[in-house]
Design a protein around this motif. Sequence first.
Motif, PDB file in Angstrom:
ATOM      1  N   GLU A 110       0.820  -1.208   0.000  1.00 52.91           N
ATOM      2  CA  GLU A 110       0.000   0.000   0.000  1.00 52.91           C
ATOM      3  C   GLU A 110       0.858   1.264   0.000  1.00 52.91           C
ATOM      4  O   GLU A 110       0.544   2.234  -0.694  1.00 52.91           O
ATOM      5  CB  GLU A 110      -0.960  -0.002   1.194  1.00 52.91           C
ATOM      6  CG  GLU A 110      -1.911   1.167   1.221  1.00 52.91           C
ATOM      7  CD  GLU A 110      -2.849   1.277   0.011  1.00 52.91           C
ATOM      8  OE1 GLU A 110      -3.516   2.319  -0.109  1.00 52.91           O
ATOM      9  OE2 GLU A 110      -2.915   0.351  -0.821  1.00 52.91           O
ATOM     10  N   ALA A 111       1.943   1.275   0.746  1.00 53.94           N
ATOM     11  CA  ALA A 111       2.820   2.454   0.769  1.00 53.94           C
ATOM     12  C   ALA A 111       3.442   2.675  -0.610  1.00 53.94           C
ATOM     13  O   ALA A 111       3.526   3.819  -1.082  1.00 53.94           O
ATOM     14  CB  ALA A 111       3.910   2.281   1.826  1.00 53.94           C
ATOM     15  N   GLN A 112       3.842   1.612  -1.278  1.00 57.31           N
ATOM     16  CA  GLN A 112       4.414   1.737  -2.616  1.00 57.31           C
ATOM     17  C   GLN A 112       3.363   2.226  -3.613  1.00 57.31           C
ATOM     18  O   GLN A 112       3.651   3.054  -4.481  1.00 57.31           O
ATOM     19  CB  GLN A 112       4.997   0.400  -3.074  1.00 57.31           C
ATOM     20  CG  GLN A 112       6.249   0.019  -2.328  1.00 57.31           C
ATOM     21  CD  GLN A 112       6.674  -1.418  -2.573  1.00 57.31           C
ATOM     22  OE1 GLN A 112       6.291  -2.029  -3.559  1.00 57.31           O
ATOM     23  NE2 GLN A 112       7.471  -1.958  -1.661  1.00 57.31           N
ATOM     24  N   ARG A 113       2.135   1.749  -3.485  1.00 57.67           N
ATOM     25  CA  ARG A 113       1.056   2.201  -4.364  1.00 57.67           C
ATOM     26  C   ARG A 113       0.782   3.683  -4.157  1.00 57.67           C
ATOM     27  O   ARG A 113       0.657   4.447  -5.119  1.00 57.67           O
ATOM     28  CB  ARG A 113      -0.222   1.394  -4.098  1.00 57.67           C
ATOM     29  CG  ARG A 113      -1.369   1.750  -5.056  1.00 57.67           C
ATOM     30  CD  ARG A 113      -2.673   1.069  -4.651  1.00 57.67           C
ATOM     31  NE  ARG A 113      -3.257   1.668  -3.466  1.00 57.67           N
ATOM     32  CZ  ARG A 113      -3.938   2.821  -3.453  1.00 57.67           C
ATOM     33  NH1 ARG A 113      -4.100   3.518  -4.558  1.00 57.67           N
ATOM     34  NH2 ARG A 113      -4.457   3.275  -2.321  1.00 57.67           N
ATOM     35  N   MET A 114       0.705   4.097  -2.907  1.00 65.54           N
ATOM     36  CA  MET A 114       0.453   5.510  -2.605  1.00 65.54           C
ATOM     37  C   MET A 114       1.579   6.383  -3.150  1.00 65.54           C
ATOM     38  O   MET A 114       1.331   7.444  -3.728  1.00 65.54           O
ATOM     39  CB  MET A 114       0.302   5.722  -1.103  1.00 65.54           C
ATOM     40  CG  MET A 114      -0.952   5.114  -0.512  1.00 65.54           C
ATOM     41  SD  MET A 114      -2.461   5.917  -1.058  1.00 65.54           S
ATOM     42  CE  MET A 114      -2.392   7.404  -0.081  1.00 65.54           C
ATOM     43  N   ALA A 115       2.816   5.943  -2.981  1.00 71.46           N
ATOM     44  CA  ALA A 115       3.980   6.727  -3.464  1.00 71.46           C
ATOM     45  C   ALA A 115       3.974   6.840  -4.986  1.00 71.46           C
ATOM     46  O   ALA A 115       4.362   7.880  -5.538  1.00 71.46           O
ATOM     47  CB  ALA A 115       5.277   6.088  -2.972  1.00 71.46           C
ATOM     48  N   ALA A 116       3.514   5.809  -5.665  1.00 71.22           N
ATOM     49  CA  ALA A 116       3.487   5.811  -7.124  1.00 71.22           C
ATOM     50  C   ALA A 116       2.337   6.659  -7.665  1.00 71.22           C
ATOM     51  O   ALA A 116       2.463   7.278  -8.728  1.00 71.22           O
ATOM     52  CB  ALA A 116       3.368   4.390  -7.658  1.00 71.22           C
ATOM     53  N   GLU A 117       1.231   6.734  -6.934  1.00 73.78           N
ATOM     54  CA  GLU A 117       0.035   7.397  -7.443  1.00 73.78           C
ATOM     55  C   GLU A 117      -0.177   8.817  -6.923  1.00 73.78           C
ATOM     56  O   GLU A 117      -1.000   9.550  -7.472  1.00 73.78           O
ATOM     57  CB  GLU A 117      -1.195   6.564  -7.112  1.00 73.78           C
ATOM     58  CG  GLU A 117      -1.228   5.223  -7.820  1.00 73.78           C
ATOM     59  CD  GLU A 117      -2.468   4.409  -7.504  1.00 73.78           C
ATOM     60  OE1 GLU A 117      -3.407   4.915  -6.869  1.00 73.78           O
ATOM     61  OE2 GLU A 117      -2.488   3.229  -7.898  1.00 73.78           O
ATOM     62  N   HIS A 118       0.528   9.206  -5.863  1.00 77.49           N
ATOM     63  CA  HIS A 118       0.250  10.487  -5.233  1.00 77.49           C
ATOM     64  C   HIS A 118       1.524  11.272  -4.925  1.00 77.49           C
ATOM     65  O   HIS A 118       2.575  10.673  -4.657  1.00 77.49           O
ATOM     66  CB  HIS A 118      -0.496  10.289  -3.911  1.00 77.49           C
ATOM     67  CG  HIS A 118      -1.847   9.676  -4.071  1.00 77.49           C
ATOM     68  ND1 HIS A 118      -2.952  10.378  -4.480  1.00 77.49           N
ATOM     69  CD2 HIS A 118      -2.267   8.403  -3.891  1.00 77.49           C
ATOM     70  CE1 HIS A 118      -3.996   9.577  -4.531  1.00 77.49           C
ATOM     71  NE2 HIS A 118      -3.597   8.377  -4.183  1.00 77.49           N
ATOM     72  N   ASP A 119       1.377  12.583  -4.922  1.00 78.52           N
ATOM     73  CA  ASP A 119       2.406  13.440  -4.366  1.00 78.52           C
ATOM     74  C   ASP A 119       2.230  13.410  -2.859  1.00 78.52           C
ATOM     75  O   ASP A 119       1.109  13.212  -2.362  1.00 78.52           O
ATOM     76  CB  ASP A 119       2.259  14.879  -4.881  1.00 78.52           C
ATOM     77  CG  ASP A 119       2.638  15.012  -6.343  1.00 78.52           C
ATOM     78  OD1 ASP A 119       3.538  14.261  -6.790  1.00 78.52           O
ATOM     79  OD2 ASP A 119       2.046  15.859  -7.023  1.00 78.52           O
ATOM     80  N   PRO A 120       3.307  13.623  -2.094  1.00 79.50           N
ATOM     81  CA  PRO A 120       3.190  13.540  -0.633  1.00 79.50           C
ATOM     82  C   PRO A 120       2.112  14.455  -0.044  1.00 79.50           C
ATOM     83  O   PRO A 120       1.456  14.085   0.926  1.00 79.50           O
ATOM     84  CB  PRO A 120       4.582  13.954  -0.138  1.00 79.50           C
ATOM     85  CG  PRO A 120       5.486  13.612  -1.272  1.00 79.50           C
ATOM     86  CD  PRO A 120       4.673  13.854  -2.525  1.00 79.50           C
ATOM     87  N   ASN A 121       1.892  15.619  -0.622  1.00 77.12           N
ATOM     88  CA  ASN A 121       0.923  16.570  -0.064  1.00 77.12           C
ATOM     89  C   ASN A 121      -0.477  16.430  -0.625  1.00 77.12           C
ATOM     90  O   ASN A 121      -1.356  17.230  -0.295  1.00 77.12           O
ATOM     91  CB  ASN A 121       1.425  18.006  -0.262  1.00 77.12           C
ATOM     92  CG  ASN A 121       2.646  18.279   0.569  1.00 77.12           C
ATOM     93  OD1 ASN A 121       2.763  17.811   1.699  1.00 77.12           O
ATOM     94  ND2 ASN A 121       3.578  19.040   0.025  1.00 77.12           N
ATOM     95  N   ASP A 122      -0.730  15.418  -1.459  1.00 77.05           N
ATOM     96  CA  ASP A 122      -2.081  15.193  -1.956  1.00 77.05           C
ATOM     97  C   ASP A 122      -3.013  14.909  -0.789  1.00 77.05           C
ATOM     98  O   ASP A 122      -2.677  14.131   0.117  1.00 77.05           O
ATOM     99  CB  ASP A 122      -2.129  13.989  -2.906  1.00 77.05           C
ATOM    100  CG  ASP A 122      -1.586  14.299  -4.289  1.00 77.05           C
ATOM    101  OD1 ASP A 122      -1.270  15.464  -4.572  1.00 77.05           O
ATOM    102  OD2 ASP A 122      -1.491  13.338  -5.086  1.00 77.05           O
ATOM    103  N   VAL A 123      -4.181  15.518  -0.820  1.00 81.29           N
ATOM    104  CA  VAL A 123      -5.183  15.272   0.222  1.00 81.29           C
ATOM    105  C   VAL A 123      -5.920  13.992  -0.135  1.00 81.29           C
ATOM    106  O   VAL A 123      -6.411  13.816  -1.241  1.00 81.29           O
ATOM    107  CB  VAL A 123      -6.158  16.465   0.331  1.00 81.29           C
ATOM    108  CG1 VAL A 123      -7.252  16.153   1.336  1.00 81.29           C
ATOM    109  CG2 VAL A 123      -5.397  17.725   0.731  1.00 81.29           C
ATOM    110  N   ILE A 124      -5.973  13.080   0.822  1.00 76.49           N
ATOM    111  CA  ILE A 124      -6.587  11.774   0.617  1.00 76.49           C
ATOM    112  C   ILE A 124      -7.903  11.703   1.371  1.00 76.49           C
ATOM    113  O   ILE A 124      -7.994  12.015   2.503  1.00 76.49           O
ATOM    114  CB  ILE A 124      -5.646  10.647   1.110  1.00 76.49           C
ATOM    115  CG1 ILE A 124      -4.303  10.737   0.426  1.00 76.49           C
ATOM    116  CG2 ILE A 124      -6.269   9.293   0.939  1.00 76.49           C
ATOM    117  CD1 ILE A 124      -4.330  10.548  -1.064  1.00 76.49           C
TER     118      ILE A 124
END
Length: 90
Positions: free
Chosen positions: A76-90
């Motif tokens: 999940e962390a790898q997916r989030m890193a690939a799909e989002h910028d760190p400051n993207d609001v989730i």
Amino acid sequence: MTDDTVRVWLVERTYSDDEQNIIILTYATTDGQQYFRKERSLTSFSDVRDTTAAVDADPENLGSTDPEDREAYATEAQRMAAEHDPNDVI
């Protein structure tokens, strides 16, 4: 991120069973080895605080992930890193 912090990515958002209005955000390193837990208390419906895709945590505030959670957290962390910028609001 600075040399003194570790970037961790949102891997889980749950609600506390113990208390009402507590949201538990779990962030993890992309290898799934360490996690950072953040608890938020919602005081009203108008209490809006953004949850970002990643945060930079002090290494002293990281815990070791349970072995049974490591693979899921890493995925999940790898997916989030690939799909989002760190400051993207989730």
